[in-house]
Design an enzyme around this catalytic site. Sequence first.
Site, mmCIF file in Angstrom:
data_model
loop_
_atom_site.group_PDB
_atom_site.id
_atom_site.type_symbol
_atom_site.label_atom_id
_atom_site.label_comp_id
_atom_site.label_asym_id
_atom_site.label_seq_id
_atom_site.Cartn_x
_atom_site.Cartn_y
_atom_site.Cartn_z
ATOM 1 C CG ASP A 73 6.890 -7.591 10.167
ATOM 2 O OD1 ASP A 73 5.831 -7.062 10.569
ATOM 3 O OD2 ASP A 73 7.257 -7.534 8.991
ATOM 4 C CG ASN B 190 13.367 -5.558 -0.534
ATOM 5 O OD1 ASN B 190 12.253 -5.949 -0.209
ATOM 6 N ND2 ASN B 190 14.338 -5.362 0.352
ATOM 7 C CG HIS C 26 10.587 -7.004 2.643
ATOM 8 N ND1 HIS C 26 11.259 -5.834 2.905
ATOM 9 C CD2 HIS C 26 9.294 -6.744 2.956
ATOM 10 C CE1 HIS C 26 10.417 -4.924 3.361
ATOM 11 N NE2 HIS C 26 9.218 -5.458 3.397
ATOM 12 C CD GLU D 254 14.714 -6.319 4.168
ATOM 13 O OE1 GLU D 254 14.193 -6.499 3.051
ATOM 14 O OE2 GLU D 254 14.661 -5.224 4.759
HETATM 15 C C1 GLP Z 1 6.886 -3.509 5.613
HETATM 16 C C2 GLP Z 1 6.434 -4.758 6.413
HETATM 17 C C3 GLP Z 1 5.882 -5.801 5.497
HETATM 18 C C4 GLP Z 1 5.021 -5.102 4.457
HETATM 19 C C5 GLP Z 1 5.915 -4.335 3.521
HETATM 20 C C6 GLP Z 1 5.179 -3.437 2.546
HETATM 21 O O1 GLP Z 1 8.157 -3.090 5.887
HETATM 22 N N1 GLP Z 1 7.414 -5.352 7.237
HETATM 23 O O2 GLP Z 1 5.163 -6.761 6.243
HETATM 24 O O3 GLP Z 1 4.309 -6.036 3.714
HETATM 25 O O4 GLP Z 1 6.938 -3.667 4.214
HETATM 26 O O5 GLP Z 1 4.704 -2.268 3.158
HETATM 27 P P1 GLP Z 1 3.607 -1.352 2.516
HETATM 28 O O6 GLP Z 1 2.329 -2.120 2.584
HETATM 29 O O7 GLP Z 1 3.571 -0.138 3.379
HETATM 30 O O8 GLP Z 1 4.023 -1.069 1.127
#
Ligand code: GLP
Length: 240
Positions: A67, A135, A137, A142
Amino acid sequence: MKVHIFDTKEKLYDEVSNYYIERLNKNPNLNLGLATGTTPIPLYDRLIEAYKKGLVSFKGVKAFNLDEYLGLEKNHHQSYYYFMRNQLFNHIDINQNNCFIPSGDNPDHETAKKEYQELLKQNQVDIQLLGIGSNGHIGFNEPNTPFDTKTHVVKLDEKTRIDNSRLFNSLDEVPTHAITMGISEIMNAKEIIVIATGSNKKDAVYEMIKGNISENVPATVLQRHPNVTVYIDKDAASKL
Ligand code: GLP
């Protein structure tokens, strides 16, 4: 779904990185689906270290990221393009022309989506790495994203923006939209590795592994994939 729980993050990341190194040594031409966020950083650090020691090469690898934020320039310090180059690509021998990220700075979102969909149609991911949002995702899919989506533009949940605001100067600076690989494309990977650490992920981890499969919690779709391995520390596993 195989679930591995570790006492320490060190052991968790050692295990995952050893697995990647082993797989890359068997097949140097893997298509790797990569993720951003803070979770994969210790894995990328270990892979860089292994590369520097001559234990692994990425010359034949193609990388497909999940993404990207919409509207940030490539060199913005929080763009995922910038993140991937700084955390991994600039430090290994991967061909940067084989590193793909949905294009968040193309104002023509329709074209950006189609290009990434086409790319994923032509290149099946061998191992898709995933983190998980608090959440539930995956990528930036989402809650309530239909499971059959391909690469699409999303409005970010307020919870996601707040979670991610820790990396920006203020919440106002966090983009409101992103472009993400769709759930059906994530599910098309031959194999999926999920990493989650810390107690703020315990609810999402519980739902992913034990919850009812529902579009309310995107990660629950992974229960339908035949080859998923989850690596979690004891804090993320504390609700299981
Ligand atoms: C982000 C990314 C995800 C990631 C998630 C968790 O927003 N888009 O691909 O897995 O949220 O992030 P983190 O590893 O910083 O907790």
